[in-house]
Motif scaffolding. Sequence first.
Motif, PDB file in Angstrom:
ATOM      1  N   GLN A  95     -42.408  54.933  23.794  1.00 10.08           N
ATOM      2  CA  GLN A  95     -43.560  54.050  24.376  1.00 10.08           C
ATOM      3  C   GLN A  95     -43.036  52.878  25.093  1.00 10.08           C
ATOM      4  O   GLN A  95     -43.595  52.150  26.115  1.00 10.08           O
ATOM      5  N   TRP A  96     -42.021  52.123  24.432  1.00  5.93           N
ATOM      6  CA  TRP A  96     -41.813  50.886  24.862  1.00  5.93           C
ATOM      7  C   TRP A  96     -40.240  50.846  25.863  1.00  5.93           C
ATOM      8  O   TRP A  96     -39.667  49.968  26.095  1.00  5.93           O
ATOM      9  N   HIS A  97     -39.958  52.142  26.511  1.00  9.55           N
ATOM     10  CA  HIS A  97     -38.844  52.399  27.300  1.00  9.55           C
ATOM     11  C   HIS A  97     -38.683  51.348  28.266  1.00  9.55           C
ATOM     12  O   HIS A  97     -37.826  50.981  28.933  1.00  9.55           O
TER      13      HIS A  97
ATOM     14  N   VAL B 268     -37.780  44.817  20.249  1.00  6.91           N
ATOM     15  CA  VAL B 268     -37.677  44.911  21.513  1.00  6.91           C
ATOM     16  C   VAL B 268     -36.736  43.826  22.124  1.00  6.91           C
ATOM     17  O   VAL B 268     -35.983  44.139  22.936  1.00  6.91           O
TER      18      VAL B 268
ATOM     19  N   ALA C  47     -46.898  43.970  25.077  1.00  6.61           N
ATOM     20  CA  ALA C  47     -45.950  44.284  26.295  1.00  6.61           C
ATOM     21  C   ALA C  47     -46.265  43.061  27.237  1.00  6.61           C
ATOM     22  O   ALA C  47     -45.286  42.662  27.827  1.00  6.61           O
TER      23      ALA C  47
ATOM     24  N   ARG D 247     -50.964  46.787  21.651  1.00  4.05           N
ATOM     25  CA  ARG D 247     -49.729  46.957  22.490  1.00  4.05           C
ATOM     26  C   ARG D 247     -49.589  46.534  23.937  1.00  4.05           C
ATOM     27  O   ARG D 247     -48.525  46.113  24.238  1.00  4.05           O
TER      28      ARG D 247
ATOM     29  N   ALA E 230     -39.298  48.387  28.667  1.00  2.65           N
ATOM     30  CA  ALA E 230     -38.922  46.871  28.067  1.00  2.65           C
ATOM     31  C   ALA E 230     -37.554  47.057  27.934  1.00  2.65           C
ATOM     32  O   ALA E 230     -36.881  46.020  27.623  1.00  2.65           O
TER      33      ALA E 230
END
Length: 543
Positions: free
Chosen positions: A253-255, A223, A499, A495, A257
């Motif tokens: 799921q990490w869009h 990321v 984050a 998670r 960031a």
Amino acid sequence: MSTPLDTLQRYWGYGQFRSPQSQIINAILAGRDVLAVLPTGSGKSVCFQVPALMMGGTTVVISPLIALMQDQVDQLRERGISATFINSSLRPAACSHRLKLLAQGKYRLVYAAPEALANLRFKAALKLLAIPLVAVDEAHCISEWGHDFRPSYRLIDNFVEWLGRRPVVAAFTATATLRTRLDIVDSLRLKNHRMATVPGGRTNLHLNVWDCPDDHWQVLSLVRLLQRHGHQPGIVYTTTRAAAEWLHALLEQWHFALPAGITWDVYHGGLGPVERRRVQRAFLEGELKLMVATNAFGMGVDKPDIRWIIHYQLPLNLEGYYQEAGRAGRDGRQSWCYLLFNPADIQVCRYLALGGSNSQQLVHQRQLSGRRQLASQGQLADRGQLVDRRQSERSLRMRLAVKEAQLQAMVRYTTTKNCRHRFLGKYFGHQSDEAKPGHQHTQYTGRDHCSQCGCCRPLNLPHRQWRYRLDRLLNWRTVNAARLSVAPDSLATDRVLAAAAILRPTSRDEWLKVPGIGTGWALRNWAKRGQVHRNQVHRSKAR
């Protein structure tokens, strides 16, 4: 009489050759065999396409990749050069039509899979033609010491002899150790050959290895790198199809960031032909910034502005790693290559390299298979059969030993404290191990401070601070879970903590932006944590 440079300018529009393209072309035109070991993006195809246009007749190009054949033939046709390919993707009617035109001498270049060399109709068409040149792409596939041995490549030598009047043979590869090169020369019986290499490799690539002790560290590292480079085109490579699909879903799921506007898709050998072409076209045309892919993606992909490559998992060998990393910066501009090294990946690579088993099991299975076959025939093996079986077993053991040695070299690359460019140069035989006179080498300066690897010049990215912040958050969760007698995940999942480590919230409003933080008790307590987290951030900056 036209010169190679005239041909280059007429069909490609370039005013000069790259080094050592002109030397290779001149050697071929002089009737000498060639073995060229050139990095990805150095223009290997031009080295045999230009002579093909100047020598007359029909040049045969042996290539193992269907997608690569089609791409190169399409590019040649766009330049007004008659070319075709023969492989298993063609329907019978289309194949028959192309063979008919081939026999009539309508093509200057014909691309063929090595398996086609055993096809009688294909050979019959070639027998009617003048074949001045046979070009062997991905020539390392002929060597059992190479990283991608294919038995069908062993047909090439007999095919060349079958032609009668021996053509010039030119072999090309991007990655080959000294032992592999010698095996290529011997297997193809190259005569009076010229060896062409590019010393020093790709000096515009900054090579980095990040140690990732666990999966969370790998995710955080990925990321962070996408935050830094995601606005430019790049590829994230995985070792397996399953990992590519999983990582593709993880990015969804990490869009939150990732950089705004970043788009991505997945590519691997399990996709259908139509889907593969769609995804590849979208990446080439700039609709996608990021491609999550296995090593099935990249061969023949002519995109010079790829700025970064990330290997999310450990590659099986240095040959594959260097070839994939070399797809960045083909325009010569500064580019970055990262390998996220998780020690747990070593066993996964060993499992894949040995075909889903260990070496002793594979040899034992081969022995049992042979015995059962002989028993089913109701006969005892004669001496010749036993010799063939033992030779097959020795060959299998050798290939397994080669794969294990290649994996160990890959691991040594990830753990070295010396210059990574120099490590690759030694491995591929591009440069000697001796230091230049008058220069002092420390464990971090390997190649006179190359400034293009993480050992000689580490990038100023605060990735160690992420782990420090995450460890603090994990410790806080553990303490409070014990105090409240609840499961740690009931307070926050891993998670969520990862984050938070990236987003670094320091107020209630910022905590609300952390995906999965929840509301009520959890949010009130995490908001209280904000002051602690703020102090911790300041301390981490001071580290």
